[in-house]
Motif scaffolding. Sequence first.
Motif, PDB file in Angstrom:
ATOM      1  N   TRP A   1       0.861  -1.183   0.000  1.00 34.72           N
ATOM      2  CA  TRP A   1       0.000   0.000   0.000  1.00 34.72           C
ATOM      3  C   TRP A   1       0.896   1.231   0.000  1.00 34.72           C
ATOM      4  CZ3 TRP A   1      -3.914  -1.901   4.144  1.00 34.72           C
ATOM      5  CH2 TRP A   1      -5.181  -2.092   3.559  1.00 34.72           C
ATOM      6  N   GLU A   2       1.146   1.781  -1.144  1.00 31.43           N
ATOM      7  CA  GLU A   2       1.973   2.990  -1.187  1.00 31.43           C
ATOM      8  C   GLU A   2       1.185   4.228  -0.766  1.00 31.43           C
ATOM      9  OE1 GLU A   2       4.935   3.069  -4.515  1.00 31.43           O
ATOM     10  OE2 GLU A   2       3.555   1.588  -5.335  1.00 31.43           O
ATOM     11  N   ALA A   3      -0.118   4.215  -1.013  1.00 32.44           N
ATOM     12  CA  ALA A   3      -0.969   5.358  -0.668  1.00 32.44           C
ATOM     13  C   ALA A   3      -2.416   4.864  -0.625  1.00 32.44           C
ATOM     14  CB  ALA A   3      -0.824   6.468  -1.704  1.00 32.44           C
ATOM     15  N   PRO A   4      -3.290   5.551   0.120  1.00 28.63           N
ATOM     16  CA  PRO A   4      -4.701   5.164   0.123  1.00 28.63           C
ATOM     17  C   PRO A   4      -5.311   5.376  -1.253  1.00 28.63           C
ATOM     18  CG  PRO A   4      -4.365   7.227   1.305  1.00 28.63           C
ATOM     19  CD  PRO A   4      -3.013   6.676   1.023  1.00 28.63           C
TER      20      PRO A   4
ATOM     21  N   ASP B   1     -12.703   8.153   4.769  1.00 29.42           N
ATOM     22  CA  ASP B   1     -11.813   9.183   5.309  1.00 29.42           C
ATOM     23  C   ASP B   1     -11.242   8.762   6.661  1.00 29.42           C
ATOM     24  OD1 ASP B   1     -12.338  10.725   3.095  1.00 29.42           O
ATOM     25  OD2 ASP B   1     -13.796  12.026   4.107  1.00 29.42           O
TER      26      ASP B   1
ATOM     27  N   ARG C   1      -8.625   5.995   6.253  1.00 31.24           N
ATOM     28  CA  ARG C   1      -7.403   6.556   5.650  1.00 31.24           C
ATOM     29  C   ARG C   1      -6.552   7.253   6.704  1.00 31.24           C
ATOM     30  NH1 ARG C   1      -9.255  11.120   2.499  1.00 31.24           N
ATOM     31  NH2 ARG C   1      -9.188  12.047   4.572  1.00 31.24           N
ATOM     32  N   ASP C   2      -7.184   8.103   7.523  1.00 33.09           N
ATOM     33  CA  ASP C   2      -6.416   8.853   8.527  1.00 33.09           C
ATOM     34  C   ASP C   2      -5.844   7.920   9.596  1.00 33.09           C
ATOM     35  OD1 ASP C   2      -7.151  11.069   7.100  1.00 33.09           O
ATOM     36  OD2 ASP C   2      -8.736  11.683   8.491  1.00 33.09           O
TER      37      ASP C   2
ATOM     38  N   GLN D   1      -3.048   5.760   8.169  1.00 34.73           N
ATOM     39  CA  GLN D   1      -1.847   6.573   7.940  1.00 34.73           C
ATOM     40  C   GLN D   1      -1.022   6.631   9.222  1.00 34.73           C
ATOM     41  OE1 GLN D   1      -1.070   8.664   4.881  1.00 34.73           O
ATOM     42  NE2 GLN D   1       0.887   8.392   5.939  1.00 34.73           N
ATOM     43  N   GLU D   2      -1.704   6.870  10.352  1.00 34.55           N
ATOM     44  CA  GLU D   2      -1.002   6.955  11.636  1.00 34.55           C
ATOM     45  C   GLU D   2      -0.417   5.607  12.042  1.00 34.55           C
ATOM     46  OE1 GLU D   2      -3.526   8.515  14.630  1.00 34.55           O
ATOM     47  OE2 GLU D   2      -3.871  10.434  13.605  1.00 34.55           O
TER      48      GLU D   2
ATOM     49  N   PHE E   1       0.827   2.729   5.037  1.00 31.52           N
ATOM     50  CA  PHE E   1       1.118   3.171   3.672  1.00 31.52           C
ATOM     51  C   PHE E   1       2.614   3.281   3.431  1.00 31.52           C
ATOM     52  CE2 PHE E   1      -3.093   5.176   4.681  1.00 31.52           C
ATOM     53  CZ  PHE E   1      -3.821   4.174   4.058  1.00 31.52           C
ATOM     54  N   LYS E   2       3.186   2.140   3.121  1.00 28.05           N
ATOM     55  CA  LYS E   2       4.605   2.041   2.798  1.00 28.05           C
ATOM     56  C   LYS E   2       4.765   0.988   1.713  1.00 28.05           C
ATOM     57  CE  LYS E   2       6.198   3.063   7.497  1.00 28.05           C
ATOM     58  NZ  LYS E   2       6.930   2.535   8.681  1.00 28.05           N
TER      59      LYS E   2
END
Length: 247
Positions: free
Chosen positions: A160-163, A169, A172-173, A176-177, A181-182
């Motif tokens: 998962w490079e990005a949502p 929402d 996603r937030d 991210q924390e 997303f790596k």
Amino acid sequence: MTALPDALSHGPIKEIFPDVFFVSGAMETCLMDMDWKFSRNMTVVRDGDRLTIINSVRLDDEGLAALDQLGQVTDVVRLGSLHGRDDPFYVQHYGARYWMMPGMEHETGLPADETLSADAPLPIADAELFTFETTAIPEGILHIDRAGGILVACDALQNWEAPDEFFSDGSRDMMQEMGFFKPANIGPLWMQKAEPQADDFHRLMQRDFRHALCGHGSPLCDTARDDFAATVDHFFGRPGTAQTATE
């Protein structure tokens, strides 16, 4: 009969390598007393006219029509203990054989027709099964001897490079924390649940592969082994070195 979960939003089926197909879609669930909505992936492997479903994602009617154009679904493979929501749909809809690893139980009571084992025949002729031996929950990875070596993973390996468009929402937030997303990542939630040890990943890195199709994230092509080897070094150190798995 227990009602099956409805199809959720998903994208088109894409042929990533010859006779290896990939589709991304949404997942909605409750984990840790929170509602989550994020993306997940299904891989479909064709042998002649036979199709094997891995990390199932239920498709809508249009998606099923496209799937039927590829061949006949004969087998459904469960690689991860934390997946399986849509396995009963494909088993019932196509009368497919269901493969699970020892120690797995489907929440609906769906029984395995075949044991998914590294020592037994698999539904894909040119595939081998890698099994994690140190984890608290069963997890496997298929190694397919095509295109220089393809790993089909569930939760252990993620990219998962990005949502994407399938995230809410809030998820996603939150994710991210949590460090989801790596590129070439080891699943953070799976890491908590499975508690893997270094030996498993060091064995996995002895495999010859160039590509990875994971249960979450985009296909990682050509550089998958080098990219995941760097991640394994980060979390576990190299063989013979002592390092605790930390974020």
